[in-house]
Design an enzyme around this catalytic site. Structure first.
Site, PDB file in Angstrom:
ATOM      1  N   LYS A 224       0.881  -1.178   0.000  1.00 12.21           N
ATOM      2  CA  LYS A 224       0.000   0.000   0.000  1.00 12.21           C
ATOM      3  C   LYS A 224       0.914   1.222   0.000  1.00 12.21           C
ATOM      4  O   LYS A 224       1.430   1.646   1.038  1.00 12.21           O
ATOM      5  CB  LYS A 224      -0.869  -0.022   1.265  1.00 12.21           C
ATOM      6  N   GLU A 300       9.348   1.285  11.149  1.00 11.12           N
ATOM      7  CA  GLU A 300      10.326   2.378  11.033  1.00 11.12           C
ATOM      8  C   GLU A 300       9.522   3.667  11.116  1.00 11.12           C
ATOM      9  O   GLU A 300       8.802   4.008  10.172  1.00 11.12           O
ATOM     10  CB  GLU A 300      11.072   2.299   9.692  1.00 11.12           C
ATOM     11  N   CYS A 334      13.437  10.635   7.355  1.00  8.19           N
ATOM     12  CA  CYS A 334      13.302  10.301   8.779  1.00  8.19           C
ATOM     13  C   CYS A 334      14.596  10.553   9.537  1.00  8.19           C
ATOM     14  O   CYS A 334      14.583  10.798  10.725  1.00  8.19           O
ATOM     15  CB  CYS A 334      12.879   8.847   8.925  1.00  8.19           C
ATOM     16  N   GLU A 436       8.300  16.182  15.935  1.00  6.44           N
ATOM     17  CA  GLU A 436       8.841  16.050  14.581  1.00  6.44           C
ATOM     18  C   GLU A 436       8.089  16.983  13.628  1.00  6.44           C
ATOM     19  O   GLU A 436       6.869  16.932  13.538  1.00  6.44           O
ATOM     20  CB  GLU A 436       8.675  14.603  14.085  1.00  6.44           C
TER      21      GLU A 436
HETATM   22  P1  NAD Z   1       1.873   8.253   7.530  1.00  6.57           P
HETATM   23  O1  NAD Z   1       2.027   7.392   8.747  1.00  6.57           O
HETATM   24  O2  NAD Z   1       0.846   9.307   7.557  1.00  6.57           O
HETATM   25  O3  NAD Z   1       1.550   7.354   6.243  1.00  6.57           O
HETATM   26  C1  NAD Z   1       2.383   6.269   5.875  1.00  6.57           C
HETATM   27  C2  NAD Z   1       1.538   5.225   5.184  1.00  6.57           C
HETATM   28  O4  NAD Z   1       0.617   4.677   6.116  1.00  6.57           O
HETATM   29  C3  NAD Z   1       0.716   5.765   4.015  1.00  6.57           C
HETATM   30  O5  NAD Z   1       0.728   4.800   2.993  1.00  6.57           O
HETATM   31  C4  NAD Z   1      -0.672   5.895   4.634  1.00  6.57           C
HETATM   32  O6  NAD Z   1      -1.714   5.814   3.699  1.00  6.57           O
HETATM   33  C5  NAD Z   1      -0.690   4.707   5.568  1.00  6.57           C
HETATM   34  N1  NAD Z   1      -1.617   4.812   6.700  1.00  6.57           N
HETATM   35  C6  NAD Z   1      -1.963   5.933   7.380  1.00  6.57           C
HETATM   36  N2  NAD Z   1      -2.827   5.607   8.378  1.00  6.57           N
HETATM   37  C7  NAD Z   1      -3.021   4.257   8.324  1.00  6.57           C
HETATM   38  C8  NAD Z   1      -3.788   3.333   9.079  1.00  6.57           C
HETATM   39  N3  NAD Z   1      -4.544   3.728  10.111  1.00  6.57           N
HETATM   40  N4  NAD Z   1      -3.744   2.025   8.732  1.00  6.57           N
HETATM   41  C9  NAD Z   1      -2.965   1.604   7.703  1.00  6.57           C
HETATM   42  N5  NAD Z   1      -2.228   2.442   6.940  1.00  6.57           N
HETATM   43  C10 NAD Z   1      -2.241   3.753   7.255  1.00  6.57           C
HETATM   44  O7  NAD Z   1       3.323   8.836   7.248  1.00  6.57           O
HETATM   45  P2  NAD Z   1       3.745   9.818   6.081  1.00  6.57           P
HETATM   46  O8  NAD Z   1       3.205  11.167   6.376  1.00  6.57           O
HETATM   47  O9  NAD Z   1       3.465   9.180   4.778  1.00  6.57           O
HETATM   48  O10 NAD Z   1       5.343   9.821   6.275  1.00  6.57           O
HETATM   49  C11 NAD Z   1       6.016  10.665   7.131  1.00  6.57           C
HETATM   50  C12 NAD Z   1       6.404   9.949   8.411  1.00  6.57           C
HETATM   51  O11 NAD Z   1       7.158   8.771   8.095  1.00  6.57           O
HETATM   52  C13 NAD Z   1       7.317  10.782   9.286  1.00  6.57           C
HETATM   53  O12 NAD Z   1       6.920  10.645  10.623  1.00  6.57           O
HETATM   54  C14 NAD Z   1       8.689  10.152   9.079  1.00  6.57           C
HETATM   55  O13 NAD Z   1       9.600  10.333  10.137  1.00  6.57           O
HETATM   56  C15 NAD Z   1       8.313   8.717   8.915  1.00  6.57           C
HETATM   57  N6  NAD Z   1       9.382   7.976   8.231  1.00  6.57           N
HETATM   58  C16 NAD Z   1      10.144   7.099   8.951  1.00  6.57           C
HETATM   59  C17 NAD Z   1      11.194   6.424   8.337  1.00  6.57           C
HETATM   60  C18 NAD Z   1      12.075   5.449   9.089  1.00  6.57           C
HETATM   61  O14 NAD Z   1      12.777   4.676   8.457  1.00  6.57           O
HETATM   62  N7  NAD Z   1      12.072   5.465  10.425  1.00  6.57           N
HETATM   63  C19 NAD Z   1      11.433   6.629   6.971  1.00  6.57           C
HETATM   64  C20 NAD Z   1      10.638   7.520   6.284  1.00  6.57           C
HETATM   65  C21 NAD Z   1       9.605   8.195   6.916  1.00  6.57           C
END
Ligand code: NAD
Length: 532
Positions: A224, A300, A334, A436
């Site tokens: 997804k 992550e 991240c 963040e």
């Molecule tokens: P997000 O959590 O909003 O979304 C990530 C994914 O999860 C998307 O595909 C979204 O549609 C899906 N999603 C959202 N809610 C969901 C739910 N309830 N059930 C299932 N799927 C769901 O994150 P984002 O805004 O896309 O990305 C930014 C965040 O990601 C930041 O916090 C960043 O630090 C983190 N990040 C972490 C790493 C790491 O390796 N630690 C790497 C990249 C980004």
């Protein structure tokens, strides 16, 4: 004489047959479009709108509804995305389950390594298609997409082909007091149907960082992608087919998170685990979703990463590393640094140099090779970042540079642009120093002793990464080891050996990816004990 085919090669021969059967089933349900490619055209923003389909059972299928993916560069519609409702999510999980029960479930490690190398080759052949798709979704500079995102996707598949090939059996010879012996060996069975949920910041890089080891270990995946960056996961379906990946092994479902595709997937009772990269709050929601089925998770999550600059650092190198760690990908990595603690004797000098580096960044169209910083991913994300810019001022920040929406001309007025921003005058009690932001921002804070620097850096609920800048080798080791994070760098940032563990503690995640750490998540060890 005809050459004998390996089980995988025989399976590839039946691949088209399976796809045809699946198409037939979906066309009866009215989903299958007969479109063999992900979309008609992958090109940079400004070109005609694409239609991005789901990829299920080896074929592209329309969704039950659509939404527009908006270009963060200029606000125009970049693509129409087909949303997978619960029925299509169910079809994708079913396709993955069937793939595991078929020839894919019986492939050897050597055959899977060959498949991974073919995928890498195909991505390389279509390198510029992937670059264009990534740039169109994210607005990131084309140079960054080439050097980081797409290049790493190729490396992810090749490195996991090597890593899985080198993995040996976990075995023990047990010797009992009466002289009997037993041989124990643990088989590394695939975890099964793995739900892969990824964010928008490094869409292809993070996706392939999960899909490559998952496939290396013999799993089938349902991906997804983020609603904000759906293109490269879709295009990867074409590459999978071209590389001979069997129908159902790699599936893509598009849509949103809560009450949508993401939640339909994580609550599906026939998935065997979830690997997720994204926000910490989403990780929490996914944990609740998988709790009834007690499924394993690999997370992550977010970060509020610190850098410590000691007075004995090579300041030229430190400032260079810091400006990359604050502004790369518009601060949307991240691992980006949002808190910089600087030893007081060099505070003014480091601050001055960082402000100059921020001022030298060139914001503009991603396809311009001189562009060094793109927009944020979306208007919604810019609203969030902007709210932190306002909060910083309300909390008493001295805005050293940035803090506003830049005027880049009428052409880009509809984009999600923000200025690179540095703050002084804040301390660890400020919300903008604790939460963040995920944008091109950092708070610059002085410290007086090593102990104080360590205490300030560790004063966070996150624990992803830290960077220490010093020319004192002993101090570098000593401080790096005391950082409460999953990854510490000394005199560098974002230098990665893909065999080393990647991940965070606290709000930053659960588990580690990279090398054998990834293999551990994507396999179920099954012990066999044979009395000799
Ligand atoms: P997000 O959590 O909003 O979304 C990530 C994914 O999860 C998307 O595909 C979204 O549609 C899906 N999603 C959202 N809610 C969901 C739910 N309830 N059930 C299932 N799927 C769901 O994150 P984002 O805004 O896309 O990305 C930014 C965040 O990601 C930041 O916090 C960043 O630090 C983190 N990040 C972490 C790493 C790491 O390796 N630690 C790497 C990249 C980004």
């Amino acid at each position: 004489m005809a050459q004998l085919q390996s089980p995988l090669e025989q399976a590839v021969v039946t691949h088209l047959q399976t796809v045809c059967q699946f198409r037939h089933a979906l066309s009866r349900k009215g989903h299958w479009t007969g479109i063999a490619r992900a979309s008609t055209l992958f090109a940079m923003s400004g070109t005609p709108v694409n239609s991005l389909l789901n990829f299920i059972g080896g074929t592209y299928v329309e969704g039950e509804a659509t939404f527009d993916k908006i270009s963060p560069v200029d606000g125009t519609a970049a693509a129409t995305v087909h949303v997978a409702g619960s029925e299509l999510v169910d079809a994708a999980v079913g396709a993955a389950r069937r793939a595991l029960g078929g020839p894919w479930g019986r492939t050897s490690v050597a055959d899977r390594a060959k498949v991974l190398r073919r995928i890498a080759d195909r991505i390389e052949e279509r390198f510029e298609d992937f670059v264009a798709a990534e740039v169109r979704d994210t607005g990131k500079p084309v140079t960054l997409a080439r050097q980081l995102d797409v290049a790493r996707a190729v490396t992810n598949f090749r490195s996991f082909a090597d890593i899985v090939s080198a993995k040996g059996l976990d075995s023990y010879l047990t010797e009992l007091p009466d002289g009997r012996q037993a041989l124990n060996y643990a088989l590394a069975k695939p975890l099964g149907v793995v739900a892969v949920i990824v964010p928008w910041n490094l869409p292809l890089l993070l996706l392939t960082w999960k899909v490559a080891p998952a496939l290396a270990c013999g799993n089938a995946v349902v991906v997804k992608p983020s609603e904000d960056a759906p293109s490269t996961a879709t295009l990867l379906g074409e590459v999978m087919s071209e590389a001979g990946v069997l129908a159902g092994v790699y599936n893509v479902v598009h849509g949103f998170g809560p009450d949508s595709t993401g939640e339909f997937l994580t609550t599906h009772e026939d998935i065997d685990g979830v690997t997720f990269t994204g926000a910490s709050s989403t990780g929490s929601a996914i944990m609740r979703a998988v709790a009834p089925g007690v499924r394993p998770v690999s997370f992550e999550l977010g970060g509020k990463n610190a850098a410590l600059v000691f007075a004995d650092a090579d300041l030229e190198k430190a400032v260079d590393g810091l400006s990359r760690s604050i502004f790369t990908n518009t601060g949307q990595v991240c691992l980006c640094t949002e808190r910089v603690y600087i030893e007081r004797p060099v505070y003014d000098e480091v601050v001055g140099r960082l402000v100059a580096r921020a001022g030298a960044l060139k914001l503009g169209r991603p396809e311009d090779p001189h562009t060094t910083m793109g927009p944020l991913i979306s208007a919604a994300h810019r609203d969030k970042v902007q709210s932190y810019l306002k909060l910083a001022e309300a909390e008493g920040a001295d805005v050293l540079t940035g803090g506003r929406i830049p005027d880049l001309g009428e052409d880009l007025a509809g984009g999600a642009w923000i200025e690179p921003t540095l703050w002084a005058g804040l301390d660890n009690s400020s919300r903008v120093v604790r939460e963040e932001v995920f944008g091109p921002v950092a708070a610059l804070i002085p410290f007086d002793t090593e102990e104080e620097g360590i205490r300030l850096a560790n004063d966070t609920k996150y624990g992803l990464a830290a960077a220490v800048w010093t020319q004192n080798l002993e101090r570098g080791h000593r401080v790096a080891q005391q950082m409460r994070v999953g990854m510490s760098w000394v005199n560098t940032w974002y230098l990665r050996d893909l065999r080393s563990p990647f991940g965070g503690i606290g709000l930053s995640g659960i588990g580690r990816e990279g090398g054998h750490h990834s293999l551990a998540f994507y396999t179920e060890p099954t012990n066999v004990c044979v009395q000799l």
